[in-house]
Scaffold this active site. Sequence first.
Site, PDB file in Angstrom:
ATOM      1  CB  SER A  50     -10.650   1.162   2.553  1.00 29.35           C
ATOM      2  OG  SER A  50     -11.440   2.024   1.608  1.00 29.35           O
ATOM      3  CB  THR A  51     -10.383  -1.876   7.612  1.00 31.30           C
ATOM      4  OG1 THR A  51     -11.127  -2.855   6.992  1.00 31.30           O
ATOM      5  CG2 THR A  51     -11.051  -0.964   8.327  1.00 31.30           C
ATOM      6  CB  CYS A  52      -8.572  -4.524   3.058  1.00 27.17           C
ATOM      7  SG  CYS A  52      -9.900  -5.555   3.741  1.00 27.17           S
ATOM      8  CB  THR A  53      -6.207  -0.421   1.264  1.00 27.88           C
ATOM      9  OG1 THR A  53      -7.241   0.379   1.511  1.00 27.88           O
ATOM     10  CG2 THR A  53      -6.498  -1.582   0.366  1.00 27.88           C
TER      11      THR A  53
END
Length: 85
Positions: A50-53
């Site tokens: 999960s790239t955003c986190t």
Amino acid sequence: MDVETQRAFVRFLTGCPRLPAGQLASLRPPITVVRVPWSPTNPNALPLASTCTNYLKLPDYPAKELMRERIYYCIRECPHGFQLS
């Protein structure tokens, strides 16, 4: 792991091609790796990012070589690592 592969892994995990100036210590949010159960009934399970986190869900593979193979597959075939879950 060569430099290009390292960059591909950073991109898979964070969505960015490079780390910030302070390297891993400056990454916000910090990288979180969570081991998830691996099952012989789903032997093709892949790591999910999960790239955003900066969150990596890593199956608890029975062998390091299998883990390495699956990570390399992901960074080649799924270079952005994005997942909604």
